[in-house]
Design a protein around this motif. Structure first.
Motif, PDB file in Angstrom:
ATOM      1  N   HIS A   6       0.857  -1.184   0.000  1.00  0.00           N
ATOM      2  CA  HIS A   6       0.000   0.000   0.000  1.00  0.00           C
ATOM      3  C   HIS A   6       0.893   1.233   0.000  1.00  0.00           C
ATOM      4  O   HIS A   6       1.734   1.397   0.885  1.00  0.00           O
ATOM      5  N   GLU A   7       0.698   2.093  -0.986  1.00  0.00           N
ATOM      6  CA  GLU A   7       1.513   3.290  -1.150  1.00  0.00           C
ATOM      7  C   GLU A   7       0.619   4.505  -0.946  1.00  0.00           C
ATOM      8  O   GLU A   7      -0.096   4.920  -1.846  1.00  0.00           O
ATOM      9  N   PHE A   8       0.675   5.065   0.256  1.00  0.00           N
ATOM     10  CA  PHE A   8      -0.216   6.169   0.600  1.00  0.00           C
ATOM     11  C   PHE A   8       0.478   7.518   0.447  1.00  0.00           C
ATOM     12  O   PHE A   8       1.673   7.647   0.715  1.00  0.00           O
ATOM     13  N   GLU A   9      -0.302   8.507   0.063  1.00  0.00           N
ATOM     14  CA  GLU A   9       0.219   9.862  -0.055  1.00  0.00           C
ATOM     15  C   GLU A   9       0.305  10.510   1.328  1.00  0.00           C
ATOM     16  O   GLU A   9      -0.527  10.273   2.194  1.00  0.00           O
ATOM     17  N   THR A  10       1.316  11.326   1.500  1.00  0.00           N
ATOM     18  CA  THR A  10       1.458  12.135   2.706  1.00  0.00           C
ATOM     19  C   THR A  10       1.752  13.567   2.266  1.00  0.00           C
ATOM     20  O   THR A  10       2.090  13.802   1.090  1.00  0.00           O
ATOM     21  N   PRO A  11       1.653  14.532   3.166  1.00  0.00           N
ATOM     22  CA  PRO A  11       1.938  15.911   2.768  1.00  0.00           C
ATOM     23  C   PRO A  11       3.340  16.056   2.183  1.00  0.00           C
ATOM     24  O   PRO A  11       4.272  15.349   2.576  1.00  0.00           O
ATOM     25  N   THR A  12       3.467  16.968   1.242  1.00  0.00           N
ATOM     26  CA  THR A  12       4.773  17.247   0.663  1.00  0.00           C
ATOM     27  C   THR A  12       5.676  17.861   1.725  1.00  0.00           C
ATOM     28  O   THR A  12       5.251  18.713   2.507  1.00  0.00           O
ATOM     29  N   PHE A  13       6.901  17.406   1.778  1.00  0.00           N
ATOM     30  CA  PHE A  13       7.846  17.935   2.758  1.00  0.00           C
ATOM     31  C   PHE A  13       9.113  18.394   2.046  1.00  0.00           C
ATOM     32  O   PHE A  13       9.513  17.828   1.042  1.00  0.00           O
ATOM     33  N   GLU A  14       9.708  19.417   2.583  1.00  0.00           N
ATOM     34  CA  GLU A  14      10.968  19.912   2.053  1.00  0.00           C
ATOM     35  C   GLU A  14      12.105  19.284   2.849  1.00  0.00           C
ATOM     36  O   GLU A  14      12.276  19.571   4.028  1.00  0.00           O
ATOM     37  N   SER A  15      12.849  18.415   2.190  1.00  0.00           N
ATOM     38  CA  SER A  15      13.945  17.727   2.870  1.00  0.00           C
ATOM     39  C   SER A  15      15.270  18.315   2.388  1.00  0.00           C
ATOM     40  O   SER A  15      15.592  18.223   1.204  1.00  0.00           O
ATOM     41  N   PRO A  16      16.047  18.924   3.278  1.00  0.00           N
ATOM     42  CA  PRO A  16      17.334  19.483   2.855  1.00  0.00           C
ATOM     43  C   PRO A  16      18.308  18.387   2.463  1.00  0.00           C
ATOM     44  O   PRO A  16      18.103  17.200   2.763  1.00  0.00           O
ATOM     45  N   LEU A  17      19.369  18.774   1.801  1.00  0.00           N
ATOM     46  CA  LEU A  17      20.401  17.815   1.431  1.00  0.00           C
ATOM     47  C   LEU A  17      21.200  17.403   2.667  1.00  0.00           C
ATOM     48  O   LEU A  17      21.297  18.158   3.637  1.00  0.00           O
ATOM     49  N   PRO A  18      21.792  16.213   2.652  1.00  0.00           N
ATOM     50  CA  PRO A  18      22.662  15.815   3.760  1.00  0.00           C
ATOM     51  C   PRO A  18      23.809  16.803   3.926  1.00  0.00           C
ATOM     52  O   PRO A  18      24.346  17.308   2.940  1.00  0.00           O
ATOM     53  N   ASN A  19      24.168  17.054   5.176  1.00  0.00           N
ATOM     54  CA  ASN A  19      25.235  18.015   5.465  1.00  0.00           C
ATOM     55  C   ASN A  19      26.410  17.302   6.121  1.00  0.00           C
ATOM     56  O   ASN A  19      26.355  16.966   7.311  1.00  0.00           O
ATOM     57  N   PRO A  20      27.485  17.048   5.384  1.00  0.00           N
ATOM     58  CA  PRO A  20      28.630  16.348   5.968  1.00  0.00           C
ATOM     59  C   PRO A  20      29.331  17.150   7.067  1.00  0.00           C
ATOM     60  O   PRO A  20      30.108  16.586   7.838  1.00  0.00           O
ATOM     61  N   HIS A  21      29.058  18.445   7.153  1.00  0.00           N
ATOM     62  CA  HIS A  21      29.719  19.303   8.146  1.00  0.00           C
ATOM     63  C   HIS A  21      28.823  19.590   9.353  1.00  0.00           C
ATOM     64  O   HIS A  21      29.156  20.441  10.168  1.00  0.00           O
ATOM     65  N   ALA A  22      27.702  18.892   9.462  1.00  0.00           N
ATOM     66  CA  ALA A  22      26.796  19.119  10.584  1.00  0.00           C
ATOM     67  C   ALA A  22      27.493  18.800  11.902  1.00  0.00           C
ATOM     68  O   ALA A  22      28.443  18.003  11.956  1.00  0.00           O
ATOM     69  N   ALA A  23      27.005  19.419  12.977  1.00  0.00           N
ATOM     70  CA  ALA A  23      27.625  19.241  14.297  1.00  0.00           C
ATOM     71  C   ALA A  23      27.569  17.789  14.759  1.00  0.00           C
ATOM     72  O   ALA A  23      28.462  17.318  15.459  1.00  0.00           O
ATOM     73  N   THR A  24      26.515  17.073  14.392  1.00  0.00           N
ATOM     74  CA  THR A  24      26.411  15.644  14.699  1.00  0.00           C
ATOM     75  C   THR A  24      26.166  14.892  13.398  1.00  0.00           C
ATOM     76  O   THR A  24      25.717  15.469  12.403  1.00  0.00           O
ATOM     77  N   LYS A  25      26.448  13.592  13.422  1.00  0.00           N
ATOM     78  CA  LYS A  25      26.251  12.765  12.234  1.00  0.00           C
ATOM     79  C   LYS A  25      24.823  12.257  12.101  1.00  0.00           C
ATOM     80  O   LYS A  25      24.503  11.562  11.130  1.00  0.00           O
ATOM     81  N   PHE A  26      23.963  12.591  13.072  1.00  0.00           N
ATOM     82  CA  PHE A  26      22.567  12.167  12.937  1.00  0.00           C
ATOM     83  C   PHE A  26      21.966  12.808  11.682  1.00  0.00           C
ATOM     84  O   PHE A  26      22.174  14.010  11.441  1.00  0.00           O
ATOM     85  N   PRO A  27      21.208  12.052  10.870  1.00  0.00           N
ATOM     86  CA  PRO A  27      20.672  12.578   9.600  1.00  0.00           C
ATOM     87  C   PRO A  27      19.467  13.494   9.811  1.00  0.00           C
ATOM     88  O   PRO A  27      18.332  13.153   9.465  1.00  0.00           O
ATOM     89  N   SER A  28      19.716  14.672  10.346  1.00  0.00           N
ATOM     90  CA  SER A  28      18.632  15.620  10.626  1.00  0.00           C
ATOM     91  C   SER A  28      17.849  15.986   9.366  1.00  0.00           C
ATOM     92  O   SER A  28      16.673  16.371   9.446  1.00  0.00           O
ATOM     93  N   HIS A  29      18.495  15.861   8.209  1.00  0.00           N
ATOM     94  CA  HIS A  29      17.811  16.211   6.961  1.00  0.00           C
ATOM     95  C   HIS A  29      16.639  15.278   6.666  1.00  0.00           C
ATOM     96  O   HIS A  29      15.784  15.595   5.831  1.00  0.00           O
ATOM     97  N   LEU A  30      16.575  14.124   7.344  1.00  0.00           N
ATOM     98  CA  LEU A  30      15.469  13.191   7.133  1.00  0.00           C
ATOM     99  C   LEU A  30      14.296  13.458   8.069  1.00  0.00           C
ATOM    100  O   LEU A  30      13.237  12.839   7.920  1.00  0.00           O
ATOM    101  N   GLN A  31      14.466  14.346   9.045  1.00  0.00           N
ATOM    102  CA  GLN A  31      13.409  14.596  10.025  1.00  0.00           C
ATOM    103  C   GLN A  31      12.081  15.001   9.370  1.00  0.00           C
ATOM    104  O   GLN A  31      11.019  14.534   9.807  1.00  0.00           O
ATOM    105  N   PRO A  32      12.070  15.835   8.321  1.00  0.00           N
ATOM    106  CA  PRO A  32      10.780  16.159   7.677  1.00  0.00           C
ATOM    107  C   PRO A  32      10.041  14.929   7.158  1.00  0.00           C
ATOM    108  O   PRO A  32       8.809  14.861   7.244  1.00  0.00           O
ATOM    109  N   SER A  33      10.768  13.947   6.633  1.00  0.00           N
ATOM    110  CA  SER A  33      10.094  12.739   6.139  1.00  0.00           C
ATOM    111  C   SER A  33       9.573  11.895   7.295  1.00  0.00           C
ATOM    112  O   SER A  33       8.555  11.207   7.168  1.00  0.00           O
ATOM    113  N   PHE A  34      10.264  11.937   8.451  1.00  0.00           N
ATOM    114  CA  PHE A  34       9.756  11.231   9.629  1.00  0.00           C
ATOM    115  C   PHE A  34       8.421  11.841  10.067  1.00  0.00           C
ATOM    116  O   PHE A  34       7.458  11.124  10.362  1.00  0.00           O
TER     117      PHE A  34
END
Length: 466
Positions: free
Chosen positions: A75-103
């Motif tokens: 089942h492939e359901f639609e969800t609201p459109t989200f703006e996901s930034p690009l991965p940032n290799p220089h971020a303060a932590t290695k956690f993929p914060s750019h994926l938070q909008p999709s979560f």
């Protein structure tokens, strides 16, 4: 995909699986779907349009064509459109914060999931919802079904979960003071946004009738015993990944990296991969490149940036290597650089693979352990520092590349070189390889007839058929 008639006729049990929208979570419940459907139980795999496609595209360890021969309906359901930034290799932590909008967007699956459950409820004696523990709020409407029940699925080690309750029920004898001192704080492994997201999901765990873990007693018996003191019902049904890889005789369709491995000596190659959520800086990539080359060991390196929220968009960073490096490494025969999706399970299962430099995501740990391959640990975020501790200090089948206490520092090429040589070309490494092979054999026995995993999986199937 199952036919409409097959999906809607009356069944004793129907299972609905709701994964969290990140690769390390999506694939585990897809593997679980296959295991459940092998018992002739209709399975409904539910996610967003993008993430359902992602799960099917990246399935590995078994033939994706075989999906059409199962009772799995996607089942492939639609969800609201989200703006996901690009991965940032220089971020303060290695956690993929750019994926938070999709979560956050995935939480809007509650309404379509509720409608699906309502539609399925009249067609079965029991509707069983198995949900990633980070998706508990999405399935809360199962409580309104007269024949519905839910189970939380945990795609991480029980080592990390048991650590939460050691203060209450006691510390396992396997955990000494040195390990206790190295247990990381959760403030260092994730972000405030992720912790707040997780806390929101924990509020809905009351709907769960039991816990399911992708692990087995051969690996984590002490920690399963700890959790049994606080869980009314739990099942350890791992590993969900394939445990036997059939070698294809058709060389034309074999991946080129596997063909290269065919020409290497047994246990001579270290596989290097940091999963789907890690972005390394150019400086760190250069240090890693030099360290691998200087080690003198053969290697396969999967060099790619972290996943974006939508992996099917084409705007992808190309990780840069030192000038001339790739040609030099490949022409000398020392290694291969892979920049796309790699057949990780098949590589780990190959006789020439003798080590795995890894971020220590639980999928990678389970796959490596299953195939009897020791690890060089380089954790990046989330559960990975805990898994690295389990591998190196408890199971004793790994060497440390990056100590979590030094996570903010560049890992120098010399440290990488020394770690690789220790794992691949030392007496200590040979002993680790022996222990890893023995543990891998124990894991394979656990999924065979009469094994612990087989018994627990059969018990779960019997439970939902009760």
């Amino acid at each position: 995909m199952a036919s409409h008639d097959e999906a809607t006729k009356s069944h004793e049990v129907i299972v609905v699986l709701v994964p969290f929208p990140a690769q390390g979570h999506l694939n585990q419940l897809l593997h679980f779907s296959r295991h459940i459907s092998s018992h002739k139980i209709p399975v409904h795999y539910v996610s967003t349009i993008i993430h359902t496609r992602q799960a099917k595209t990246r399935v590995h360890g078994w033939d994706p064509v075989s999906i059409s021969n199962t009772m799995i309906q996607f089942h492939e359901f639609e969800t609201p459109t989200f703006e996901s930034p690009l991965p940032n290799p220089h971020a303060a932590t290695k956690f993929p914060s750019h994926l938070q909008p999709s979560f956050e967007a995935a939480l809007f699956l509650r309404e379509p999931v509720a409608k699906l459950l309502s539609a399925l409820s009249p067609t079965a004696k029991r509707v069983v919802v198995i949900h990633d523990y980070l998706m508990a709020s999405v399935i809360q409407d199962v409580a309104s079904l007269p024949n519905g029940e839910a189970y939380s699925f945990h795609p991480v080690s029980t080592f990390i979960f048991s650590a939460y309750v050691w203060a209450i029920v006691g510390t396992p004898v396997e955990i000494d003071d040195e390990i206790l001192k190295r247990i990381p704080s959760h403030e260092t492994t994730s972000t405030p946004e992720l912790r707040e997201f997780t806390n929101r999901q924990m509020e809905h765990q009351k709907y769960s009738s039991g816990a399911i873990f992708n692990t087995c007693r051969a690996i984590e018996a002490p920690f399963l015993d700890v959790l049994a003191k606080v869980n009314a019902r739990q099942w350890a049904i791992g590993p969900l990944n394939a445990v036997q890889i059939l070698n294809t005789s058709n060389e034309q369709h074999k991946d080129k990296c596997l063909q290269w491995l065919d020409n290497q000596a047994p246990d001579s190659v270290i596989f290097v991969s940091f999963g789907t959520t890690t972005s390394l800086t150019d400086e760190q990539i250069h240090a890693l490149a030099i360290g691998l080359e200087s080690s003198g060991q053969k290697f396969i390196w999967v060099l790619r940036d972290a996943d974006k929220g939508d992996i099917f968009t084409v705007d992808v960073r190309v990780c840069e290597l030192p000038e001339g490096y790739e040609n030099r490494i490949e022409s000398s025969g020392q290694g291969k650089i892979l920049r796309g999706w790699a057949p990780q399970v098949e590589i780990l299962a190959h006789a020439s693979t003798g080590g795995f430099m890894s971020h220590c995501g639980w999928n990678s740990c389970m796959e490596s352990i299953t195939m009897g391959v020791p690890l060089a640990t380089w954790p990046m975020h989330s559960d990975q520092p805990f898994n690295a501790l389990l591998v190196t200090r408890v199971l004793k089948i790994g060497v440390v590349v990056m100590d979590w206490a030094c996570r903010d520092e560049l890992v120098e090429s010399l440290a990488i070189e020394k770690s690789v040589r220790m794992l691949m070309a030392s007496i200590e490494g040979k002993e680790m390889r022996k222990r890893a092979a023995e543990l891998g054999d124990a894991v394979k026995k656990s999924v065979a007839e009469g094994g612990d995993t087989r018994r627990e999986f059969d018990d779960f199937i019997a439970h939902i058929h009760r």
